[in-house]
Design an enzyme around this catalytic site. Sequence first.
Site, PDB file in Angstrom:
ATOM      1  N   LYS A 154       1.941   2.033  -5.145  1.00 37.10           N
ATOM      2  CA  LYS A 154       2.473   1.420  -6.375  1.00 37.10           C
ATOM      3  C   LYS A 154       1.560   1.700  -7.570  1.00 37.10           C
ATOM      4  CE  LYS A 154       2.389  -2.559  -4.287  1.00 37.10           C
ATOM      5  NZ  LYS A 154       2.095  -2.171  -2.895  1.00 37.10           N
ATOM      6  N   GLY A 190      -4.579  -4.264  -3.737  1.00 37.35           N
ATOM      7  CA  GLY A 190      -5.553  -3.208  -3.994  1.00 37.35           C
ATOM      8  C   GLY A 190      -4.763  -1.982  -4.395  1.00 37.35           C
ATOM      9  N   HIS A 191      -4.740  -1.693  -5.686  1.00 37.57           N
ATOM     10  CA  HIS A 191      -3.936  -0.578  -6.200  1.00 37.57           C
ATOM     11  C   HIS A 191      -4.886   0.536  -6.641  1.00 37.57           C
ATOM     12  CE1 HIS A 191      -0.458  -3.558  -7.147  1.00 37.57           C
ATOM     13  NE2 HIS A 191      -0.782  -3.508  -5.879  1.00 37.57           N
ATOM     14  N   ASP A 226       0.814  -1.224   0.000  1.00 37.00           N
ATOM     15  CA  ASP A 226       0.000   0.000   0.000  1.00 37.00           C
ATOM     16  C   ASP A 226       0.843   1.268   0.000  1.00 37.00           C
ATOM     17  OD1 ASP A 226      -2.288  -1.592   0.114  1.00 37.00           O
ATOM     18  OD2 ASP A 226      -2.221  -1.676   2.296  1.00 37.00           O
ATOM     19  N   GLN A 251       1.830  -6.101  -3.140  1.00 37.53           N
ATOM     20  CA  GLN A 251       2.320  -6.246  -1.759  1.00 37.53           C
ATOM     21  C   GLN A 251       3.643  -5.482  -1.579  1.00 37.53           C
ATOM     22  OE1 GLN A 251       1.202  -9.559  -3.307  1.00 37.53           O
ATOM     23  NE2 GLN A 251      -0.729  -8.668  -2.712  1.00 37.53           N
TER      24      GLN A 251
HETATM   25  P1  GDP Z   1      -0.703   0.334  -3.572  1.00 36.74           P
HETATM   26  O1  GDP Z   1      -1.354  -0.915  -3.075  1.00 36.74           O
HETATM   27  O2  GDP Z   1       0.765   0.336  -3.317  1.00 36.74           O
HETATM   28  O3  GDP Z   1      -1.035   0.636  -5.004  1.00 36.74           O
HETATM   29  O4  GDP Z   1      -1.295   1.517  -2.678  1.00 36.74           O
HETATM   30  P2  GDP Z   1      -2.859   1.731  -2.297  1.00 36.74           P
HETATM   31  O5  GDP Z   1      -3.592   2.178  -3.496  1.00 36.74           O
HETATM   32  O6  GDP Z   1      -3.371   0.549  -1.562  1.00 36.74           O
HETATM   33  O7  GDP Z   1      -2.722   2.884  -1.197  1.00 36.74           O
HETATM   34  C1  GDP Z   1      -2.153   4.118  -1.501  1.00 36.74           C
HETATM   35  C2  GDP Z   1      -3.209   5.210  -1.282  1.00 36.74           C
HETATM   36  O8  GDP Z   1      -2.583   6.461  -1.282  1.00 36.74           O
HETATM   37  C3  GDP Z   1      -4.252   5.282  -2.363  1.00 36.74           C
HETATM   38  O9  GDP Z   1      -5.470   5.683  -1.790  1.00 36.74           O
HETATM   39  C4  GDP Z   1      -3.737   6.390  -3.302  1.00 36.74           C
HETATM   40  O10 GDP Z   1      -4.746   7.041  -4.032  1.00 36.74           O
HETATM   41  C5  GDP Z   1      -3.115   7.303  -2.302  1.00 36.74           C
HETATM   42  N1  GDP Z   1      -1.959   8.081  -2.769  1.00 36.74           N
HETATM   43  C6  GDP Z   1      -0.945   7.712  -3.603  1.00 36.74           C
HETATM   44  N2  GDP Z   1      -0.011   8.675  -3.655  1.00 36.74           N
HETATM   45  C7  GDP Z   1      -0.438   9.656  -2.831  1.00 36.74           C
HETATM   46  C8  GDP Z   1       0.131  10.899  -2.408  1.00 36.74           C
HETATM   47  O11 GDP Z   1       1.216  11.294  -2.795  1.00 36.74           O
HETATM   48  N3  GDP Z   1      -0.594  11.645  -1.516  1.00 36.74           N
HETATM   49  C9  GDP Z   1      -1.799  11.230  -1.029  1.00 36.74           C
HETATM   50  N4  GDP Z   1      -2.424  12.028  -0.167  1.00 36.74           N
HETATM   51  N5  GDP Z   1      -2.349  10.078  -1.396  1.00 36.74           N
HETATM   52  C10 GDP Z   1      -1.673   9.285  -2.262  1.00 36.74           C
HETATM   53  P1  IMO Z   2      -0.953  -4.141  -2.200  1.00 38.73           P
HETATM   54  O1  IMO Z   2      -0.524  -4.712  -3.521  1.00 38.73           O
HETATM   55  C1  IMO Z   2      -0.961  -4.563   2.125  1.00 38.73           C
HETATM   56  C2  IMO Z   2      -1.200  -8.609   3.740  1.00 38.73           C
HETATM   57  C3  IMO Z   2      -2.462  -9.025   4.470  1.00 38.73           C
HETATM   58  C4  IMO Z   2      -1.869  -9.988   5.503  1.00 38.73           C
HETATM   59  C5  IMO Z   2      -0.796 -10.694   4.698  1.00 38.73           C
HETATM   60  C6  IMO Z   2      -1.225 -12.031   4.127  1.00 38.73           C
HETATM   61  O2  IMO Z   2      -2.232  -3.407  -2.244  1.00 38.73           O
HETATM   62  O3  IMO Z   2       0.160  -3.397  -1.562  1.00 38.73           O
HETATM   63  P2  IMO Z   2      -2.771 -12.703   2.067  1.00 38.73           P
HETATM   64  O4  IMO Z   2      -4.224 -12.462   1.812  1.00 38.73           O
HETATM   65  O5  IMO Z   2      -1.864 -12.173   1.019  1.00 38.73           O
HETATM   66  O6  IMO Z   2      -2.475 -14.148   2.380  1.00 38.73           O
HETATM   67  O7  IMO Z   2      -2.464 -11.888   3.433  1.00 38.73           O
HETATM   68  O8  IMO Z   2      -0.446  -9.823   3.640  1.00 38.73           O
HETATM   69  N1  IMO Z   2      -1.424  -8.112   2.362  1.00 38.73           N
HETATM   70  C7  IMO Z   2      -1.286  -6.829   2.028  1.00 38.73           C
HETATM   71  N2  IMO Z   2      -1.046  -5.736   2.783  1.00 38.73           N
HETATM   72  N3  IMO Z   2      -1.071  -4.446   0.790  1.00 38.73           N
HETATM   73  C8  IMO Z   2      -1.294  -5.527   0.007  1.00 38.73           C
HETATM   74  O9  IMO Z   2      -1.285  -5.461  -1.336  1.00 38.73           O
HETATM   75  C9  IMO Z   2      -1.452  -6.788   0.627  1.00 38.73           C
HETATM   76  N4  IMO Z   2      -1.686  -8.034   0.173  1.00 38.73           N
HETATM   77  C10 IMO Z   2      -1.645  -8.839   1.246  1.00 38.73           C
HETATM   78  O10 IMO Z   2      -3.075  -7.913   5.087  1.00 38.73           O
HETATM   79  O11 IMO Z   2      -1.226  -9.255   6.517  1.00 38.73           O
HETATM   80 MG    MG Z   3      -2.876  -1.503  -1.785  1.00 33.40          MG
END
Ligand code: GDP
Ligand code: IMO
Ligand code: MG
Length: 427
Positions: free
Chosen positions: A16, A40-41, A13, A223
């Site tokens: 990415k 979840g991207h 999270d 991840q």
């Molecule tokens: P990922 O799993 O690595 O793709 O990250 P996620 O999407 O799960 O979580 C990142 C969150 O931060 C998302 O809600 C993005 O929209 C948000 N985001 C990404 N870059 C920025 C930033 O520079 N500032 C803020 N405020 N939000 C950001």
């Molecule tokens: P993105 O790509 C954050 C965590 C789960 C749990 C552990 C194992 O959005 O960064 P699983 O269901 O994979 O067997 O769970 O890994 N986890 C993540 N945490 N971002 C993710 O993906 C994750 N995918 C799995 O919360 O701790």
């Molecule tokens: Mg994510």
Amino acid sequence: MSTVVIVGAQWGDEGKGKVIDYLAKEADVVVRGQGGNNAGHTVVVGDQKYALHLIPSGILNENTINVIGNGVVFDPQGFIKEIEGLKAKGVSTDSIKVSDRAHVVFPYHREIDRLAEEARGADMIGTTKKGIGPSYMDKVERSGIRVCDFVDEEVFESIFRKQIEAKNKIIVSIYGGEPLDADAMVAEYKEYAKFVKPFVTDTSVVVYDALKEGKKVLLEGAQGTLLDLDYGTYPYVTSSHPTAGGFTIGSGIGPNQIGEVVGITKAYTTRVGKGPFVTELDNEIGDRIRIAGNEFGTTTGRPRRCGWLDTVIVKYSARVNGMTCIALMLLDVLTGFETVKICKGYRYGDVEIEHFPASLNVLGKCEPIYEELPGWTEDLSDCTTFESLPANARAYVERIEALTGVPVKIISVGPKRTQTIVRGAIY
Ligand code: GDP
Ligand code: IMO
Ligand code: MG
């Protein structure tokens, strides 16, 4: 070199999805190489927000081929739902290709994931319950069903029925659960197979041909390093290899094909699920970061645990991934703190620990050694150059570079594409 790996440097999270989408405007092919719809991207384009789980984050760029590679565990039900969601928003999904070697996630994987977590009780991992671990278990145990067999009408039903029978025994006799209805599942998944079939191909050839033609390939990590099966905080990890090395197997690229390795790093640290977290702020500062950063899971909606930036982790990630640069995300979230802290080492009893430890017993007893820097009050969300950032924010970035030894080439100051500062060429 025309291949760029995007890897999560922390516990996932990190942002990415935003960086993939941003860089995909120059990429010809975007490849997911591991994980599944546990990811979840989030990608924000204009006023529209997209949550991508299985489908690569290059999908919002018209000219990009989007590959779900062999290292991914592929959930057909989730895939179809995601395609329908994208189509409803007017996004074309024609560019998607699914590897014939990827393993398929079935309902019994999700059910066993759920039951196994329940059985762990207080020791639960905190999985996403998407069936990821059980599906990789089948792959390693050599009883999994690959996409090539899933879409093959001659073989699918018989191997699927054998697996349902075997898994129902586990569900009933080990976990005391209810057996799944084989006939209903066979009928449902045969329909899914028809939907998926046109997307299926040998994706390693697609990637190879693109590289041969000098095209740009972006490898999209899901991840993060601390969720890696080998390098993460085991057993609180996922069941794949989100580190850079995992991509060669997960997408069919030779190790010598990888050029830049971008470590996506939050300006602070978060994690979901259980396990030790040295810089965790279980207080009002952590709450403030959670609210300002909207730190709630894209896949499960769970509140994320928040803490200060830990450069012991980032240095470790830089080493095990061969990180060539950092994309520093969500810097705007730290606006308004009088001071910001960076963890630059761990104290374990009387000893200072330099390298991220393997033992969770040790990690759980480590205390952060902080350095405190002055904060800034200015809103960063309209800054488009490094020079336009407030001096204290620039000093924070430079201190991260000094502590990790890795240049920060991208700085993100908001979720939108336009809220991105680029300090050096990535391709
Ligand atoms: P990922 O799993 O690595 O793709 O990250 P996620 O999407 O799960 O979580 C990142 C969150 O931060 C998302 O809600 C993005 O929209 C948000 N985001 C990404 N870059 C920025 C930033 O520079 N500032 C803020 N405020 N939000 C950001
Ligand atoms: P993105 O790509 C954050 C965590 C789960 C749990 C552990 C194992 O959005 O960064 P699983 O269901 O994979 O067997 O769970 O890994 N986890 C993540 N945490 N971002 C993710 O993906 C994750 N995918 C799995 O919360 O701790
Ligand atoms: Mg994510």
